[in-house]
Design a protein around this motif. Sequence first.
Motif, mmCIF file in Angstrom:
data_model
loop_
_atom_site.group_PDB
_atom_site.id
_atom_site.type_symbol
_atom_site.label_atom_id
_atom_site.label_comp_id
_atom_site.label_asym_id
_atom_site.label_seq_id
_atom_site.Cartn_x
_atom_site.Cartn_y
_atom_site.Cartn_z
ATOM 1 N N ARG A 114 -6.667 -32.121 2.173
ATOM 2 C CA ARG A 114 -6.220 -31.052 3.042
ATOM 3 C C ARG A 114 -7.291 -30.299 2.957
ATOM 4 N N PRO A 115 -7.586 -29.732 4.233
ATOM 5 C CA PRO A 115 -8.565 -28.621 4.235
ATOM 6 C C PRO A 115 -8.105 -27.321 3.509
ATOM 7 N N PRO A 116 -9.213 -26.252 3.310
ATOM 8 C CA PRO A 116 -8.520 -25.209 2.806
ATOM 9 C C PRO A 116 -7.806 -24.346 3.656
ATOM 10 N N VAL A 117 -6.770 -23.623 3.291
ATOM 11 C CA VAL A 117 -5.961 -23.073 3.936
ATOM 12 C C VAL A 117 -6.675 -21.709 4.524
ATOM 13 N N ILE A 118 -6.504 -21.629 5.693
ATOM 14 C CA ILE A 118 -7.337 -20.412 6.564
ATOM 15 C C ILE A 118 -6.290 -19.183 6.695
ATOM 16 N N GLN A 119 -6.636 -18.106 6.421
ATOM 17 C CA GLN A 119 -5.868 -16.995 6.526
ATOM 18 C C GLN A 119 -5.285 -16.556 7.949
ATOM 19 N N THR A 120 -4.001 -16.420 8.025
ATOM 20 C CA THR A 120 -3.196 -16.454 9.367
ATOM 21 C C THR A 120 -3.367 -15.108 9.739
ATOM 22 N N GLU A 121 -3.039 -14.865 10.817
ATOM 23 C CA GLU A 121 -3.212 -13.612 11.680
ATOM 24 C C GLU A 121 -2.179 -12.625 10.936
ATOM 25 N N ARG A 122 -1.075 -13.067 10.686
ATOM 26 C CA ARG A 122 0.060 -12.301 9.894
ATOM 27 C C ARG A 122 -0.548 -11.878 8.554
ATOM 28 N N ASN A 123 -1.233 -12.696 7.867
ATOM 29 C CA ASN A 123 -1.564 -12.099 6.521
ATOM 30 C C ASN A 123 -3.043 -10.985 6.732
ATOM 31 N N VAL A 124 -3.665 -11.169 7.850
ATOM 32 C CA VAL A 124 -4.818 -10.092 7.925
ATOM 33 C C VAL A 124 -4.254 -8.856 8.360
ATOM 34 N N ARG A 125 -3.107 -8.826 9.621
ATOM 35 C CA ARG A 125 -2.312 -7.575 9.562
ATOM 36 C C ARG A 125 -1.701 -7.056 8.418
ATOM 37 N N GLN A 126 -0.968 -7.676 7.521
ATOM 38 C CA GLN A 126 -0.388 -7.321 6.378
ATOM 39 C C GLN A 126 -1.437 -6.726 5.733
ATOM 40 N N GLU A 127 -2.461 -7.140 5.442
ATOM 41 C CA GLU A 127 -3.568 -6.714 4.495
ATOM 42 C C GLU A 127 -4.212 -5.418 5.174
ATOM 43 N N ARG A 128 -4.209 -5.486 6.367
ATOM 44 C CA ARG A 128 -4.701 -4.201 7.224
ATOM 45 C C ARG A 128 -3.662 -2.809 6.828
ATOM 46 N N CYS A 129 -2.372 -3.397 6.815
ATOM 47 C CA CYS A 129 -1.269 -2.248 6.724
ATOM 48 C C CYS A 129 -1.637 -1.661 5.106
ATOM 49 N N ASP A 130 -1.662 -2.600 4.245
ATOM 50 C CA ASP A 130 -1.960 -2.151 2.895
ATOM 51 C C ASP A 130 -3.313 -1.329 2.619
ATOM 52 N N LEU A 131 -4.469 -1.858 3.259
ATOM 53 C CA LEU A 131 -5.480 -1.153 3.169
ATOM 54 C C LEU A 131 -5.295 0.357 3.836
ATOM 55 N N LEU A 132 -4.692 0.501 4.834
ATOM 56 C CA LEU A 132 -4.524 1.839 5.383
ATOM 57 C C LEU A 132 -3.472 2.670 4.687
ATOM 58 N N LEU A 133 -2.428 2.123 3.909
ATOM 59 C CA LEU A 133 -1.713 2.599 3.080
ATOM 60 C C LEU A 133 -2.475 3.391 1.930
ATOM 61 N N ASP A 134 -3.370 2.345 1.177
ATOM 62 C CA ASP A 134 -4.241 3.112 0.422
ATOM 63 C C ASP A 134 -5.127 4.075 0.760
ATOM 64 N N GLN A 135 -5.490 4.053 1.935
ATOM 65 C CA GLN A 135 -6.404 4.952 2.280
ATOM 66 C C GLN A 135 -5.681 6.519 2.638
ATOM 67 N N LEU A 136 -4.469 6.397 3.117
ATOM 68 C CA LEU A 136 -3.645 7.450 3.379
ATOM 69 C C LEU A 136 -3.123 8.230 2.163
ATOM 70 N N ASP A 137 -2.788 7.186 1.010
ATOM 71 C CA ASP A 137 -2.299 7.529 -0.124
ATOM 72 C C ASP A 137 -3.533 8.645 -0.729
ATOM 73 N N LYS A 138 -4.723 8.089 -0.718
ATOM 74 C CA LYS A 138 -5.818 8.645 -1.405
ATOM 75 C C LYS A 138 -6.013 9.978 -0.582
ATOM 76 N N ALA A 139 -5.884 10.251 0.797
ATOM 77 C CA ALA A 139 -6.290 11.238 1.521
ATOM 78 C C ALA A 139 -5.337 12.440 1.277
ATOM 79 N N SER A 140 -3.807 11.984 1.299
ATOM 80 C CA SER A 140 -2.850 12.904 1.213
ATOM 81 C C SER A 140 -2.790 13.649 -0.284
#
Length: 102
Positions: free
Chosen positions: A18-44
């Motif tokens: 099988r070819p390697p699993v490509i990151q899906t759009e859902r995973n990318v969006r969830q990762e973006r949510c996590d990154l922004l949450l971290d940024q907001l926590d640090k900024a607050s």
Amino acid sequence: MKTAMGLAAMVLLVSASRPPVIQTERNVRQERCDLLLDQLDKASRSSVTYQDAKSVDRLRKRAIYLCNRNKESQGVRAFAKALAILGLRPVDTTKQQITRKP
């Protein structure tokens, strides 16, 4: 017996090729949510006024709720609004572009 062994070997070969699993759009969006949450926590953690902290906290809770309910786009916008209140820009660290199939 030989048929079962042959079938098992075929399944093993197919699963190994099988070819390697490509990151899906859902995973990318969830990762973006996590990154922004971290940024907001640090900024607050910095000093902000009570009214700003109240607004940021409300938007943070809403963004987390939306990201957990598969509405990541709306959650990302809520995180962006909260960061704007603090005078910051959201970090854009997406590593790959998702192309949609027609």
